[in-house]
Design a protein around this motif. Structure first.
Motif, PDB file in Angstrom:
ATOM      1  N   LEU A  19      45.247  43.400  32.885  1.00 27.87           N
ATOM      2  CA  LEU A  19      44.053  42.699  33.359  1.00 27.87           C
ATOM      3  C   LEU A  19      44.379  41.215  33.221  1.00 27.87           C
ATOM      4  O   LEU A  19      44.099  40.591  32.205  1.00 27.87           O
ATOM      5  N   ASP A  20      45.033  40.693  34.254  1.00 22.61           N
ATOM      6  CA  ASP A  20      45.578  39.348  34.135  1.00 22.61           C
ATOM      7  C   ASP A  20      45.634  38.623  35.467  1.00 22.61           C
ATOM      8  O   ASP A  20      45.106  39.112  36.478  1.00 22.61           O
ATOM      9  N   LEU A  21      46.274  37.483  35.470  1.00 26.27           N
ATOM     10  CA  LEU A  21      46.366  36.621  36.644  1.00 26.27           C
ATOM     11  C   LEU A  21      46.902  37.364  37.866  1.00 26.27           C
ATOM     12  O   LEU A  21      46.417  37.160  38.979  1.00 26.27           O
ATOM     13  N   ALA A  22      47.847  38.250  37.666  1.00 22.80           N
ATOM     14  CA  ALA A  22      48.440  38.986  38.784  1.00 22.80           C
ATOM     15  C   ALA A  22      47.437  39.909  39.470  1.00 22.80           C
ATOM     16  O   ALA A  22      47.614  40.265  40.632  1.00 22.80           O
ATOM     17  N   GLU A  23      46.376  40.281  38.782  1.00 23.62           N
ATOM     18  CA  GLU A  23      45.373  41.205  39.319  1.00 23.62           C
ATOM     19  C   GLU A  23      44.129  40.494  39.837  1.00 23.62           C
ATOM     20  O   GLU A  23      43.202  41.131  40.321  1.00 23.62           O
ATOM     21  N   ARG A  24      44.074  39.178  39.759  1.00 20.60           N
ATOM     22  CA  ARG A  24      42.846  38.428  40.032  1.00 20.60           C
ATOM     23  C   ARG A  24      42.310  38.588  41.445  1.00 20.60           C
ATOM     24  O   ARG A  24      41.113  38.413  41.676  1.00 20.60           O
ATOM     25  N   ASP A  25      43.154  38.907  42.417  1.00 23.53           N
ATOM     26  CA  ASP A  25      42.685  39.031  43.798  1.00 23.53           C
ATOM     27  C   ASP A  25      41.622  40.118  43.963  1.00 23.53           C
ATOM     28  O   ASP A  25      40.775  40.018  44.853  1.00 23.53           O
ATOM     29  N   GLN A  26      41.658  41.133  43.118  1.00 20.75           N
ATOM     30  CA  GLN A  26      40.674  42.210  43.235  1.00 20.75           C
ATOM     31  C   GLN A  26      39.378  41.922  42.468  1.00 20.75           C
ATOM     32  O   GLN A  26      38.370  42.586  42.679  1.00 20.75           O
ATOM     33  N   PHE A  27      39.361  40.917  41.609  1.00 17.52           N
ATOM     34  CA  PHE A  27      38.197  40.655  40.766  1.00 17.52           C
ATOM     35  C   PHE A  27      36.925  40.329  41.548  1.00 17.52           C
ATOM     36  O   PHE A  27      35.861  40.876  41.239  1.00 17.52           O
ATOM     37  N   PRO A  28      36.969  39.453  42.570  1.00 13.32           N
ATOM     38  CA  PRO A  28      35.717  39.142  43.286  1.00 13.32           C
ATOM     39  C   PRO A  28      35.078  40.360  43.954  1.00 13.32           C
ATOM     40  O   PRO A  28      33.854  40.542  43.890  1.00 13.32           O
ATOM     41  N   GLU A  29      35.891  41.210  44.562  1.00 11.78           N
ATOM     42  CA  GLU A  29      35.343  42.401  45.224  1.00 11.78           C
ATOM     43  C   GLU A  29      34.725  43.349  44.205  1.00 11.78           C
ATOM     44  O   GLU A  29      33.634  43.881  44.423  1.00 11.78           O
ATOM     45  N   ILE A  30      35.409  43.553  43.091  1.00  3.64           N
ATOM     46  CA  ILE A  30      34.883  44.467  42.069  1.00  3.64           C
ATOM     47  C   ILE A  30      33.603  43.888  41.468  1.00  3.64           C
ATOM     48  O   ILE A  30      32.622  44.608  41.278  1.00  3.64           O
ATOM     49  N   ALA A  31      33.593  42.597  41.183  1.00  6.64           N
ATOM     50  CA  ALA A  31      32.392  41.964  40.626  1.00  6.64           C
ATOM     51  C   ALA A  31      31.220  42.111  41.595  1.00  6.64           C
ATOM     52  O   ALA A  31      30.101  42.424  41.175  1.00  6.64           O
ATOM     53  N   ALA A  32      31.460  41.902  42.869  1.00  6.14           N
ATOM     54  CA  ALA A  32      30.393  42.038  43.871  1.00  6.14           C
ATOM     55  C   ALA A  32      29.870  43.474  43.917  1.00  6.14           C
ATOM     56  O   ALA A  32      28.650  43.692  44.018  1.00  6.14           O
ATOM     57  N   ARG A  33      30.760  44.440  43.836  1.00  5.21           N
ATOM     58  CA  ARG A  33      30.327  45.846  43.847  1.00  5.21           C
ATOM     59  C   ARG A  33      29.495  46.171  42.617  1.00  5.21           C
ATOM     60  O   ARG A  33      28.454  46.842  42.714  1.00  5.21           O
ATOM     61  N   VAL A  34      29.947  45.706  41.446  1.00  8.26           N
ATOM     62  CA  VAL A  34      29.223  45.987  40.204  1.00  8.26           C
ATOM     63  C   VAL A  34      27.844  45.339  40.242  1.00  8.26           C
ATOM     64  O   VAL A  34      26.834  45.979  39.921  1.00  8.26           O
TER      65      VAL A  34
END
Length: 115
Positions: A19-34
């Motif tokens: 769960l780090d910088l390399a994975e950040r591209d998926q964070f906005p979509e997941i946050a929006a879904r949650v």
């Protein structure tokens, strides 16, 4: 990898790997879904997290903050001492309830924990 599961009152995120910088591209979509699911309780299962940096911590903090603004709560389960330390250094540990009773399965041993 982050998987999302829901029940009538709870959203559960199961995080596997880093769960780090390399994975950040998926964070906005997941946050929006949650946020869009609008459940009162968010459970974040970190049994299979192998590494978390400040970018990952910021993602968790944003989820908890969004939930708190709606009157909800965020629970961390299976969180290693190392990851709790990162959140503490960020000054955000009080945003979370820590499920200390949870025990990870043998498939996902708790990484870096002494308790």
């Amino acid at each position: 990898m982050i998987e999302i599961a829901t029940s009538p009152a709870t959203t559960t995120l199961v995080i596997t790997g880093d769960l780090d910088l390399a994975e950040r591209d998926q964070f906005p979509e997941i946050a929006a879904r949650v946020v869009g699911l609008r459940r009162q309780l968010l459970v974040i299962d970190m049994c299979a997290v192998t590494f978390m940096d400040s970018t990952g911590a910021a993602f968790l903090i944003s989820l908890a903050d969004s939930g708190r603004k709606r009157g909800g709560a965020t629970v961390l389960r299976g969180t290693s001492d190392r990851d709790l330390f990162v959140l503490e250094v960020c000054g955000a540990l009080d945003l979370f309830r820590i499920d200390r009773a949870h025990r990870c399965t043998d498939e996902f041993p708790l990484q870096g924990s002494t308790s």
